[in-house]
Design an enzyme around this catalytic site. Structure first.
Site, short mmCIF file in Angstrom:
data_model
loop_
_atom_site.label_atom_id
_atom_site.label_comp_id
_atom_site.label_asym_id
_atom_site.label_seq_id
_atom_site.Cartn_x
_atom_site.Cartn_y
_atom_site.Cartn_z
N LEU A 1 -2.05 6.83 -0.88
CA LEU A 1 -2.19 7.16 0.54
C LEU A 1 -1.03 6.50 1.29
CD1 LEU A 1 -4.04 8.81 2.31
CD2 LEU A 1 -5.42 6.76 2.69
N HIS A 2 0.04 7.26 1.47
CA HIS A 2 1.31 6.69 1.92
C HIS A 2 1.33 6.31 3.41
CE1 HIS A 2 2.95 8.15 -1.89
NE2 HIS A 2 2.49 9.36 -1.59
#
Length: 313
Positions: free
Chosen positions: A242-243
């Site tokens: 989950l950048h």
């Protein structure tokens, strides 16, 4: 209580962009002055629409949204429908937005906002290619010293790349823009793949969003279940990285992250390594340290923050 930190979110939504925007809109410590859309994960007509959809999902219809650059500075646009789906927000069935884009161009909004606020008052939060930010710096170089910080998701070094062997997607899409930004002299905090690949959306964490029992929680779970399928196949992992929410989490709880000041240079000459972020992690050159590069994250604390805040919407 300290005054809310003024931020502009520059974005190409994208499911992980959506969670970053939701986290910001749910956090009273942050004053979202505006959201600026850029072409990246999908073309601009979709990223601008997706930004509006996310604001409406959050119930924040007063949030100004501006359309920006429709293509990179030099190269042709590369998109990522293979990750995010044909809309960029595949997963939930979000309604067409009723909000309208502001008429002002995103780059003009960024420049005018920075010039109208005192120096060091506004933080830029780019979640996609850096085209809008570079255009603003070129249009008005004086903004560089007025920016409090540029906190961005992009790059990778120890992890390599995720779109080529050496380049992360956001930097690869517009490496020339990234070069402008990293040479600007503005303070930079960089969230590369080295840290975001440690923030994994496991089945347990996705279930926690659904268990919020809200429209936002259900939509987030559906986004992530679509989004993570690509990385699960690619990496053989439980969930995907989950950048983009790492950018907003750092503003809220910087103690969740660890990194160091480094010199970062963007490769723009070689097709083999185009868009590579060359990070002098070990200080083997005498080049100026121009970015605070993150490498570690308290992933449990990160997801606890994200779940708690999204539960407020």
């Amino acid at each position: 209580m300290a005054p809310a930190r003024k931020i502009i979110i520059d974005t190409d939504p994208g499911q992980d962009d959506a969670l970053a925007i939701l986290l910001a809109l749910a956090s009273p410590e942050l004053d979202v002055l505006g959201i600026t859309a850029v072409a990246g994960n999908v073309p601009l007509p979709l990223t601008e629409k997706n930004a509006l959809k996310i604001c409406e999902l959050a119930g924040k219809l007063e949030t100004p949204v501006f359309a920006g650059a429709s293509r990179p500075l030099v190269r042709d646009l590369v998109t990522a429908e293979h990750v995010h789906g044909k809309t960029g927000l595949d997963g939930p069935d979000l309604p067409e937005p009723t909000m309208a884009l502001r008429e002002q161009h995103a780059v003009d909004f960024i420049v005018e906002t920075l010039m109208s606020h005192d120096e060091g008052q506004v933080t830029l939060c780019p979640l996609g290619p850096l085209t809008n930010i570079a255009l603003a710096l070129v249009r008005e170089p004086k903004i560089a010293h007025r920016i409090k910080e540029i906190v961005l998701m992009g790059g990778g070094f120890f992890e390599g790349g995720n779109i080529t062997p050496t380049a992360e997607f956001n930097i690869y899409v517009d490496p020339h823009a990234a070069d402008v930004v990293f040479r600007s002299g503005a303070p930079i905090v960089m969230m590369p793949l080295d840290v975001t690949h440690k923030a994994m959306t496991t089945a347990r964490r996705v279930a926690a969003f659904r268990d919020l029992g809200t429209r936002v929680g259900a939509a987030v779970a559906e986004m992530l279940e679509f989004y993570e399928r690509f990385d699960e196949e690619k990496y053989g992992s439980d969930g995907g990285p989950l950048h983009d929410p790492c950018v907003i989490a750092w503003l809220l709880q910087p103690e969740l992250f660890k990194g160091r000041q480094c010199n970062v240079v963007i490769e723009t000459m070689s097709e083999l390594t185009m868009g590579m972020t060359v990070v002098d992690w070990w200080g083997v050159t005498e080049r100026r340290k121009n970015a605070h590069v993150m490498r570690d994250i308290d992933h449990e604390g990160f997801f606890a923050l994200l779940t708690e805040r999204l539960g407020r919407l």
